[in-house]
Design a protein around this motif. Structure first.
Motif, PDB file in Angstrom:
ATOM      1  N   ASN A  63       0.845  -1.182   0.000  1.00  0.00           N
ATOM      2  CA  ASN A  63       0.000   0.000   0.000  1.00  0.00           C
ATOM      3  C   ASN A  63       0.888   1.242   0.000  1.00  0.00           C
ATOM      4  O   ASN A  63       1.841   1.320   0.774  1.00  0.00           O
ATOM      5  CB  ASN A  63      -0.900  -0.037   1.247  1.00  0.00           C
ATOM      6  N   GLU A  64       0.568   2.213  -0.834  1.00  0.00           N
ATOM      7  CA  GLU A  64       1.399   3.413  -0.929  1.00  0.00           C
ATOM      8  C   GLU A  64       1.330   4.286   0.325  1.00  0.00           C
ATOM      9  O   GLU A  64       2.282   4.966   0.666  1.00  0.00           O
ATOM     10  CB  GLU A  64       0.990   4.234  -2.151  1.00  0.00           C
ATOM     11  N   ALA A  65       0.211   4.245   1.027  1.00  0.00           N
ATOM     12  CA  ALA A  65       0.038   5.093   2.211  1.00  0.00           C
ATOM     13  C   ALA A  65       0.623   4.467   3.469  1.00  0.00           C
ATOM     14  O   ALA A  65       0.964   5.173   4.409  1.00  0.00           O
ATOM     15  CB  ALA A  65      -1.450   5.373   2.436  1.00  0.00           C
ATOM     16  N   ASN A  66       0.763   3.133   3.497  1.00  0.00           N
ATOM     17  CA  ASN A  66       1.261   2.451   4.688  1.00  0.00           C
ATOM     18  C   ASN A  66       2.062   1.232   4.254  1.00  0.00           C
ATOM     19  O   ASN A  66       1.499   0.284   3.713  1.00  0.00           O
ATOM     20  CB  ASN A  66       0.096   2.037   5.585  1.00  0.00           C
ATOM     21  N   LYS A  67       3.366   1.239   4.520  1.00  0.00           N
ATOM     22  CA  LYS A  67       4.236   0.162   4.048  1.00  0.00           C
ATOM     23  C   LYS A  67       4.042  -1.158   4.789  1.00  0.00           C
ATOM     24  O   LYS A  67       4.699  -2.141   4.482  1.00  0.00           O
ATOM     25  CB  LYS A  67       5.699   0.589   4.115  1.00  0.00           C
ATOM     26  N   TYR A  68       3.127  -1.204   5.759  1.00  0.00           N
ATOM     27  CA  TYR A  68       2.839  -2.432   6.490  1.00  0.00           C
ATOM     28  C   TYR A  68       1.516  -3.057   6.069  1.00  0.00           C
ATOM     29  O   TYR A  68       1.019  -3.970   6.711  1.00  0.00           O
ATOM     30  CB  TYR A  68       2.850  -2.164   7.998  1.00  0.00           C
ATOM     31  N   VAL A  69       0.939  -2.559   4.982  1.00  0.00           N
ATOM     32  CA  VAL A  69      -0.310  -3.094   4.446  1.00  0.00           C
ATOM     33  C   VAL A  69      -0.041  -3.628   3.045  1.00  0.00           C
ATOM     34  O   VAL A  69       0.516  -2.935   2.202  1.00  0.00           O
ATOM     35  CB  VAL A  69      -1.415  -2.005   4.409  1.00  0.00           C
ATOM     36  N   TYR A  70      -0.441  -4.876   2.819  1.00  0.00           N
ATOM     37  CA  TYR A  70      -0.220  -5.557   1.538  1.00  0.00           C
ATOM     38  C   TYR A  70      -1.559  -6.050   1.008  1.00  0.00           C
ATOM     39  O   TYR A  70      -2.431  -6.452   1.780  1.00  0.00           O
ATOM     40  CB  TYR A  70       0.721  -6.752   1.725  1.00  0.00           C
ATOM     41  N   CYS A  71      -1.724  -6.037  -0.311  1.00  0.00           N
ATOM     42  CA  CYS A  71      -2.974  -6.533  -0.875  1.00  0.00           C
ATOM     43  C   CYS A  71      -2.703  -7.317  -2.155  1.00  0.00           C
ATOM     44  O   CYS A  71      -1.670  -7.153  -2.808  1.00  0.00           O
ATOM     45  CB  CYS A  71      -3.939  -5.387  -1.141  1.00  0.00           C
ATOM     46  N   GLN A  72      -3.650  -8.180  -2.463  1.00  0.00           N
ATOM     47  CA  GLN A  72      -3.592  -8.966  -3.687  1.00  0.00           C
ATOM     48  C   GLN A  72      -5.029  -9.164  -4.151  1.00  0.00           C
ATOM     49  O   GLN A  72      -5.878  -9.645  -3.389  1.00  0.00           O
ATOM     50  CB  GLN A  72      -2.907 -10.312  -3.440  1.00  0.00           C
ATOM     51  N   PHE A  73      -5.307  -8.751  -5.391  1.00  0.00           N
ATOM     52  CA  PHE A  73      -6.647  -8.861  -5.942  1.00  0.00           C
ATOM     53  C   PHE A  73      -6.594  -9.597  -7.262  1.00  0.00           C
ATOM     54  O   PHE A  73      -5.625  -9.495  -8.006  1.00  0.00           O
ATOM     55  CB  PHE A  73      -7.266  -7.477  -6.156  1.00  0.00           C
ATOM     56  N   GLY A  74      -7.646 -10.329  -7.560  1.00  0.00           N
ATOM     57  CA  GLY A  74      -7.740 -11.024  -8.831  1.00  0.00           C
ATOM     58  C   GLY A  74      -8.979 -11.897  -8.876  1.00  0.00           C
ATOM     59  O   GLY A  74      -9.370 -12.493  -7.872  1.00  0.00           O
ATOM     60  N   GLY A  75      -9.612 -11.957 -10.026  1.00  0.00           N
ATOM     61  CA  GLY A  75     -10.773 -12.812 -10.205  1.00  0.00           C
ATOM     62  C   GLY A  75     -11.942 -12.448  -9.316  1.00  0.00           C
ATOM     63  O   GLY A  75     -12.702 -13.315  -8.885  1.00  0.00           O
ATOM     64  N   GLY A  76     -12.086 -11.177  -9.001  1.00  0.00           N
ATOM     65  CA  GLY A  76     -13.176 -10.749  -8.150  1.00  0.00           C
ATOM     66  C   GLY A  76     -12.953 -11.021  -6.675  1.00  0.00           C
ATOM     67  O   GLY A  76     -13.815 -10.768  -5.848  1.00  0.00           O
ATOM     68  N   GLU A  77     -11.818 -11.561  -6.323  1.00  0.00           N
ATOM     69  CA  GLU A  77     -11.476 -11.860  -4.927  1.00  0.00           C
ATOM     70  C   GLU A  77     -10.288 -10.998  -4.521  1.00  0.00           C
ATOM     71  O   GLU A  77      -9.503 -10.563  -5.351  1.00  0.00           O
ATOM     72  CB  GLU A  77     -11.084 -13.337  -4.766  1.00  0.00           C
ATOM     73  N   GLY A  78     -10.143 -10.803  -3.227  1.00  0.00           N
ATOM     74  CA  GLY A  78      -9.013 -10.030  -2.751  1.00  0.00           C
ATOM     75  C   GLY A  78      -8.667 -10.372  -1.318  1.00  0.00           C
ATOM     76  O   GLY A  78      -9.492 -10.888  -0.567  1.00  0.00           O
ATOM     77  N   VAL A  79      -7.415 -10.107  -0.983  1.00  0.00           N
ATOM     78  CA  VAL A  79      -6.931 -10.331   0.376  1.00  0.00           C
ATOM     79  C   VAL A  79      -6.075  -9.129   0.757  1.00  0.00           C
ATOM     80  O   VAL A  79      -5.285  -8.636  -0.039  1.00  0.00           O
ATOM     81  CB  VAL A  79      -6.082 -11.624   0.474  1.00  0.00           C
ATOM     82  N   ILE A  80      -6.242  -8.673   1.986  1.00  0.00           N
ATOM     83  CA  ILE A  80      -5.442  -7.578   2.521  1.00  0.00           C
ATOM     84  C   ILE A  80      -4.759  -8.083   3.782  1.00  0.00           C
ATOM     85  O   ILE A  80      -5.398  -8.691   4.641  1.00  0.00           O
ATOM     86  CB  ILE A  80      -6.310  -6.353   2.847  1.00  0.00           C
ATOM     87  N   LEU A  81      -3.448  -7.869   3.888  1.00  0.00           N
ATOM     88  CA  LEU A  81      -2.691  -8.234   5.075  1.00  0.00           C
ATOM     89  C   LEU A  81      -2.141  -6.972   5.710  1.00  0.00           C
ATOM     90  O   LEU A  81      -1.605  -6.115   5.014  1.00  0.00           O
ATOM     91  CB  LEU A  81      -1.512  -9.147   4.719  1.00  0.00           C
ATOM     92  N   CYS A  82      -2.281  -6.870   7.023  1.00  0.00           N
ATOM     93  CA  CYS A  82      -1.720  -5.753   7.788  1.00  0.00           C
ATOM     94  C   CYS A  82      -0.728  -6.334   8.791  1.00  0.00           C
ATOM     95  O   CYS A  82      -1.086  -7.211   9.578  1.00  0.00           O
ATOM     96  CB  CYS A  82      -2.812  -4.999   8.526  1.00  0.00           C
ATOM     97  N   LEU A  83       0.497  -5.851   8.739  1.00  0.00           N
ATOM     98  CA  LEU A  83       1.547  -6.333   9.632  1.00  0.00           C
ATOM     99  C   LEU A  83       1.728  -5.352  10.778  1.00  0.00           C
ATOM    100  O   LEU A  83       1.847  -4.144  10.577  1.00  0.00           O
ATOM    101  CB  LEU A  83       2.860  -6.470   8.865  1.00  0.00           C
ATOM    102  N   TYR A  84       1.712  -5.879  12.000  1.00  0.00           N
ATOM    103  CA  TYR A  84       2.021  -5.079  13.186  1.00  0.00           C
ATOM    104  C   TYR A  84       2.969  -5.896  14.046  1.00  0.00           C
ATOM    105  O   TYR A  84       2.570  -6.888  14.646  1.00  0.00           O
ATOM    106  CB  TYR A  84       0.747  -4.713  13.962  1.00  0.00           C
TER     107      TYR A  84
END
Length: 110
Positions: A63-84
């Motif tokens: 994520n451009e706004a927070n380097k500890y947030v990652y996402c992956q989208f495809g086929g109408g599905e998506g996952v977001i990971l937040c690292l703390y």
């Protein structure tokens, strides 16, 4: 999820040495030093570098706004990971994909 071994297996690129701790000096070897394989001050940074390298190599985007947030989208599905620190929050609408991502993290990041 909590990655319990996040800081136990840090990958150091440099060599670090310390004097023998008081009370643990071996007789006849007082001038020797101890080699560190992990450095606590850099463990968090090394863990984040490893997490980042692992996720981005499998198609996750930072994520451009927070380097500890990652996402992956495809086929109408998506996952977001937040690292703390060593905790990961996984968001998504498909429980099978969430479980797949969690299993992947458990296997590759331990």
């Amino acid at each position: 999820m909590d990655v319990k071994t996040a800081f136990l297996n840090g990958e150091l690129e440099e060599k670090n040495y310390i004097d023998q701790p008081n009370g643990f000096v071996t007789n006849g070897q007082e001038g020797k030093v101890c080699k560190l394989f992990q450095v606590p001050k850099t463990s968090s940074k090394k863990w984040h570098e490893r997490f980042h390298r692992t996720l981005t190599s499998t198609g996750f985007v930072v994520n451009e706004a927070n380097k500890y947030v990652y996402c992956q989208f495809g086929g109408g599905e998506g996952v977001i990971l937040c690292l703390y620190v060593d905790n990961i929050l996984i968001f998504g609408i498909n429980l099978d994909i969430i479980k797949e991502v969690k299993d992947f993290c458990l296997i590759t990041l331990r």
